[in-house]
Scaffold this motif. Structure first.
Motif, PDB file in Angstrom:
ATOM      1  N   ALA A  58       6.905   9.003 -10.820  1.00  0.00           N
ATOM      2  CA  ALA A  58       7.811   7.898 -11.175  1.00  0.00           C
ATOM      3  C   ALA A  58       7.667   6.759 -10.165  1.00  0.00           C
ATOM      4  CB  ALA A  58       9.255   8.400 -11.225  1.00  0.00           C
ATOM      5  N   GLY A  59       7.431   7.090  -8.895  1.00  0.00           N
ATOM      6  CA  GLY A  59       7.210   6.066  -7.862  1.00  0.00           C
ATOM      7  C   GLY A  59       5.943   5.263  -8.136  1.00  0.00           C
ATOM      8  N   GLU A  60       4.861   5.973  -8.488  1.00  0.00           N
ATOM      9  CA  GLU A  60       3.612   5.275  -8.837  1.00  0.00           C
ATOM     10  C   GLU A  60       3.866   4.300  -9.983  1.00  0.00           C
ATOM     11  OE1 GLU A  60       0.566   8.002 -10.032  1.00  0.00           O
ATOM     12  OE2 GLU A  60       0.314   8.888  -8.049  1.00  0.00           O
ATOM     13  N   GLN A  61       4.561   4.807 -11.018  1.00  0.00           N
ATOM     14  CA  GLN A  61       4.761   3.995 -12.223  1.00  0.00           C
ATOM     15  C   GLN A  61       5.654   2.796 -11.932  1.00  0.00           C
ATOM     16  OE1 GLN A  61       6.142   7.224 -14.658  1.00  0.00           O
ATOM     17  NE2 GLN A  61       4.099   7.700 -15.442  1.00  0.00           N
ATOM     18  N   ALA A  62       6.686   3.017 -11.124  1.00  0.00           N
ATOM     19  CA  ALA A  62       7.610   1.918 -10.796  1.00  0.00           C
ATOM     20  C   ALA A  62       6.865   0.834 -10.016  1.00  0.00           C
ATOM     21  CB  ALA A  62       8.786   2.442  -9.980  1.00  0.00           C
ATOM     22  N   LEU A  63       6.003   1.270  -9.112  1.00  0.00           N
ATOM     23  CA  LEU A  63       5.263   0.293  -8.311  1.00  0.00           C
ATOM     24  C   LEU A  63       4.253  -0.473  -9.167  1.00  0.00           C
ATOM     25  CD1 LEU A  63       4.912  -0.755  -5.450  1.00  0.00           C
ATOM     26  CD2 LEU A  63       3.280   1.083  -5.016  1.00  0.00           C
ATOM     27  N   LEU A  64       3.512   0.269  -9.997  1.00  0.00           N
ATOM     28  CA  LEU A  64       2.504  -0.384 -10.843  1.00  0.00           C
ATOM     29  C   LEU A  64       3.151  -1.319 -11.863  1.00  0.00           C
ATOM     30  CD1 LEU A  64       0.051   2.617 -11.382  1.00  0.00           C
ATOM     31  CD2 LEU A  64      -0.233   0.661  -9.842  1.00  0.00           C
ATOM     32  N   GLY A  65       4.390  -1.009 -12.244  1.00  0.00           N
ATOM     33  CA  GLY A  65       5.088  -1.851 -13.219  1.00  0.00           C
ATOM     34  C   GLY A  65       5.803  -3.035 -12.596  1.00  0.00           C
ATOM     35  N   GLY A  82      -3.648  -3.014  -8.229  1.00  0.00           N
ATOM     36  CA  GLY A  82      -3.088  -2.172  -9.287  1.00  0.00           C
ATOM     37  C   GLY A  82      -3.865  -0.883  -9.513  1.00  0.00           C
ATOM     38  N   GLU A  83      -4.789  -0.561  -8.609  1.00  0.00           N
ATOM     39  CA  GLU A  83      -5.585   0.656  -8.805  1.00  0.00           C
ATOM     40  C   GLU A  83      -5.056   1.820  -7.976  1.00  0.00           C
ATOM     41  OE1 GLU A  83      -9.870   0.697  -9.180  1.00  0.00           O
ATOM     42  OE2 GLU A  83      -9.869  -1.488  -9.151  1.00  0.00           O
ATOM     43  N   ILE A  84      -5.354   3.001  -8.476  1.00  0.00           N
ATOM     44  CA  ILE A  84      -5.045   4.245  -7.758  1.00  0.00           C
ATOM     45  C   ILE A  84      -6.376   4.826  -7.289  1.00  0.00           C
ATOM     46  CG2 ILE A  84      -4.166   6.601  -7.995  1.00  0.00           C
ATOM     47  CD1 ILE A  84      -2.308   5.610 -10.204  1.00  0.00           C
ATOM     48  N   PHE A  85      -6.416   5.293  -6.037  1.00  0.00           N
ATOM     49  CA  PHE A  85      -7.615   5.962  -5.529  1.00  0.00           C
ATOM     50  C   PHE A  85      -7.232   7.308  -4.926  1.00  0.00           C
ATOM     51  CE2 PHE A  85      -8.811   1.479  -5.351  1.00  0.00           C
ATOM     52  CZ  PHE A  85     -10.077   1.510  -5.948  1.00  0.00           C
ATOM     53  N   HIS A  86      -8.113   8.269  -5.075  1.00  0.00           N
ATOM     54  CA  HIS A  86      -7.908   9.567  -4.422  1.00  0.00           C
ATOM     55  C   HIS A  86      -8.555   9.539  -3.039  1.00  0.00           C
ATOM     56  CE1 HIS A  86      -7.260  11.755  -8.535  1.00  0.00           C
ATOM     57  NE2 HIS A  86      -6.267  10.960  -8.187  1.00  0.00           N
ATOM     58  N   LEU A 123       0.877  -1.182   0.000  1.00  0.00           N
ATOM     59  CA  LEU A 123       0.000   0.000   0.000  1.00  0.00           C
ATOM     60  C   LEU A 123       0.909   1.225   0.000  1.00  0.00           C
ATOM     61  CD1 LEU A 123      -2.872   1.328   0.381  1.00  0.00           C
ATOM     62  CD2 LEU A 123      -2.303   1.437   2.811  1.00  0.00           C
ATOM     63  N   HIS A 124       0.671   2.107  -0.951  1.00  0.00           N
ATOM     64  CA  HIS A 124       1.572   3.256  -1.138  1.00  0.00           C
ATOM     65  C   HIS A 124       0.750   4.548  -1.191  1.00  0.00           C
ATOM     66  CE1 HIS A 124       4.871   5.642  -2.708  1.00  0.00           C
ATOM     67  NE2 HIS A 124       4.214   5.916  -3.802  1.00  0.00           N
ATOM     68  N   PHE A 125       1.380   5.655  -0.780  1.00  0.00           N
ATOM     69  CA  PHE A 125       0.693   6.954  -0.806  1.00  0.00           C
ATOM     70  C   PHE A 125       1.344   7.872  -1.834  1.00  0.00           C
ATOM     71  CE2 PHE A 125      -0.436   5.074   3.162  1.00  0.00           C
ATOM     72  CZ  PHE A 125      -1.761   5.438   3.331  1.00  0.00           C
ATOM     73  N   SER A 126       0.511   8.574  -2.565  1.00  0.00           N
ATOM     74  CA  SER A 126       1.031   9.517  -3.543  1.00  0.00           C
ATOM     75  C   SER A 126       0.303  10.860  -3.401  1.00  0.00           C
ATOM     76  CB  SER A 126       0.931   8.936  -4.955  1.00  0.00           C
ATOM     77  OG  SER A 126       1.650   9.753  -5.857  1.00  0.00           O
ATOM     78  N   THR A 127       0.412  11.690  -4.397  1.00  0.00           N
ATOM     79  CA  THR A 127       0.089  13.103  -4.195  1.00  0.00           C
ATOM     80  C   THR A 127      -0.653  13.779  -5.353  1.00  0.00           C
ATOM     81  OG1 THR A 127       1.191  15.264  -3.945  1.00  0.00           O
ATOM     82  CG2 THR A 127       2.427  13.591  -5.076  1.00  0.00           C
ATOM     83  N   GLU A 167       1.307  -6.969  -5.855  1.00  0.00           N
ATOM     84  CA  GLU A 167      -0.063  -6.514  -5.578  1.00  0.00           C
ATOM     85  C   GLU A 167       0.046  -5.135  -4.989  1.00  0.00           C
ATOM     86  OE1 GLU A 167      -3.655  -8.052  -3.939  1.00  0.00           O
ATOM     87  OE2 GLU A 167      -2.694 -10.002  -3.779  1.00  0.00           O
ATOM     88  N   THR A 168      -0.652  -4.166  -5.566  1.00  0.00           N
ATOM     89  CA  THR A 168      -0.491  -2.787  -5.074  1.00  0.00           C
ATOM     90  C   THR A 168      -1.812  -2.047  -5.009  1.00  0.00           C
ATOM     91  OG1 THR A 168      -0.168  -1.970  -7.314  1.00  0.00           O
ATOM     92  CG2 THR A 168       1.817  -2.497  -6.088  1.00  0.00           C
ATOM     93  N   LEU A 169      -1.831  -1.097  -4.130  1.00  0.00           N
ATOM     94  CA  LEU A 169      -2.923  -0.132  -4.073  1.00  0.00           C
ATOM     95  C   LEU A 169      -2.256   1.210  -3.768  1.00  0.00           C
ATOM     96  CD1 LEU A 169      -6.095  -0.592  -4.127  1.00  0.00           C
ATOM     97  CD2 LEU A 169      -5.998  -0.175  -1.675  1.00  0.00           C
ATOM     98  N   ILE A 170      -2.655   2.245  -4.502  1.00  0.00           N
ATOM     99  CA  ILE A 170      -2.045   3.563  -4.294  1.00  0.00           C
ATOM    100  C   ILE A 170      -3.138   4.545  -3.883  1.00  0.00           C
ATOM    101  CG2 ILE A 170      -0.825   5.485  -5.402  1.00  0.00           C
ATOM    102  CD1 ILE A 170       0.534   3.438  -7.246  1.00  0.00           C
ATOM    103  N   LEU A 171      -2.908   5.254  -2.783  1.00  0.00           N
ATOM    104  CA  LEU A 171      -3.843   6.288  -2.334  1.00  0.00           C
ATOM    105  C   LEU A 171      -3.184   7.645  -2.536  1.00  0.00           C
ATOM    106  CD1 LEU A 171      -5.082   4.644   1.021  1.00  0.00           C
ATOM    107  CD2 LEU A 171      -6.244   4.635  -1.200  1.00  0.00           C
ATOM    108  N   ARG A 172      -3.776   8.441  -3.427  1.00  0.00           N
ATOM    109  CA  ARG A 172      -3.246   9.803  -3.621  1.00  0.00           C
ATOM    110  C   ARG A 172      -3.983  10.759  -2.686  1.00  0.00           C
ATOM    111  NH1 ARG A 172      -4.014  10.108  -9.861  1.00  0.00           N
ATOM    112  NH2 ARG A 172      -2.136   9.115 -10.656  1.00  0.00           N
TER     113      ARG A 172
END
Ligand SMILES: NC(=O)c1ccc[n+]([C@@H]2O[C@H](COP(=O)([O-])OP(=O)(O)OC[C@H]3O[C@@H](n4cnc5c(N)ncnc54)[C@H](OP(=O)(O)O)[C@@H]3O)[C@@H](O)[C@H]2O)c1
Length: 303
Positions: free
Chosen positions: A139-146, A222-226, A105-109, A150-155
């Protein structure tokens, strides 16, 4: 160590968000931290080998990454360091996650967007970062998704809280020191309390936890959520709202971005659309004024 007994490995325990996540994720399992100061495991993310060794040894059930090089202006002159922490280390977490079957689980912006617009940004809107920090986070989002982990990104955006370095604490200090301050009134976002952000993230994770104590993002892999507070404000409106909750006497003057030059370009319109997370997990945050009132209640109580 069996899969069920594996802990949640939290990176960034000392940050605004990480400090709260340590508490909100506690009901989900044992949380161990990796970082520099006061962490359970000493890992500086500039040290790729240390990260590799720790994850191989610990084999956590889940990695949660709340670290970032967040010094937005300094990043303009420290590009390599910002990319190491915000992009390469995140990609490495992804590779380790793919290799060892550990979800991340990763956080982005909001800084991944240009800020040119006037409707809340959706997850699939075209990113177009205007700063080194924004580019490194994208670039972090892309590296993780690539990475095939198993990933989930919360911006998220405009994070503040009772700890760390943030707009709320800066305003409280300035109100006590000055009679008049100027605050930018032509940048818009949703001020988001780190506590509520961490609580919402834990609620999402609770839905991804299997009865055996492992984690799977299932259909949302593999999804990004706000994920920000509801509503929107300019920095000036946010400052005014903070002032109104104190007994301080200070004039908060509205100024333009031009009158407050910074090294990094900030997105002018940074409001994120939070509908997808609500549709997928039934989780959303209340209006920013509500979060601010609760955070202030706690802060003023302590003081
Ligand atoms: N703050 C915001 O307004 C905002 C807005 C949008 C998105 N976000 C995102 O939300 C997440 C959390 O942000 P935050 O505001 O909680 O950040 P923060 O308060 O600046 O905390 C950053 C964390 O990263 C750690 N860290 C930095 N460099 C490291 C390194 N080389 N090795 C190990 N750890 C390192 C810090 O450890 P030390 O304390 O030891 O330095 C700290 O624990 C980040 O992904 C950020 O990009 C934040």
């Amino acid at each position: 160590m069996s899969k069920t007994a594996a802990p949640i490995l939290l990176f960034g325990h000392s940050g605004q968000l990480g400090w709260e996540l340590r508490r909100t994720m506690a009901p989900l399992g044992a949380v161990v931290s990796a970082g520099v100061d006061g962490a359970d495991h000493h890992v500086d993310l500039t040290d790729a080998e240390a990260l590799d060794i720790l994850v191989h040894e610990l084999r956590p059930a889940l990695m949660v990454n709340a670290t970032a090089y967040t010094a937005v202006d300094k990043a303009e002159s420290q590009e390599a360091l910002a990319f190491r922490i915000n992009a390469e280390a995140v990609g490495q977490m992804g590779k380790l996650g793919a290799e060892l079957d550990i979800p991340v689980l990763h956080f982005s912006t909001d800084y991944v967007f240009s800020g040119a617009g006037d409707r809340p940004w959706k997850e699939n809107d075209q990113p177009d970062p205007q700063s080194v920090y924004g580019r490194s986070k994208l670039a972090g989002e892309q590296a993780l998704l690539g990475s095939r982990a198993e990933t989930l990104i919360l911006r998220t955006a405009w994070v503040y809280g009772a700890r760390g370095s943030n707009f709320l604490l800066t305003m409280l200090r300035l109100f006590a020191q000055k009679d008049r301050i100027g605050v930018v009134s032509d940048q818009f976002g949703a001020p988001t309390w780190s506590r509520m952000l961490a609580e919402a993230a834990a609620q999402v994770l609770a839905q991804c936890r299997t009865p055996e104590g492992s984690f799977s993002f299932g259909l949302h892999n593999g999804e990004i959520f706000h994920l920000t507070a509801a509503g929107q404000a300019s920095w000036h409106e946010f400052a005014q709202a903070i002032l109104e909750m104190t007994n301080e006497d200070c004039i908060v003057e509205a100024i333009s971005t031009e009158q407050y030059p910074t090294d990094a370009v900030r997105p002018a319109y940074s409001v994120l659309n939070n509908d997808s997370l609500w549709d997928a997990f039934g989780v959303r945050l209340p209006h920013w004024r509500h979060g601010l009132a609760l955070c202030m209640e706690e802060l003023l109580d302590k003081r």
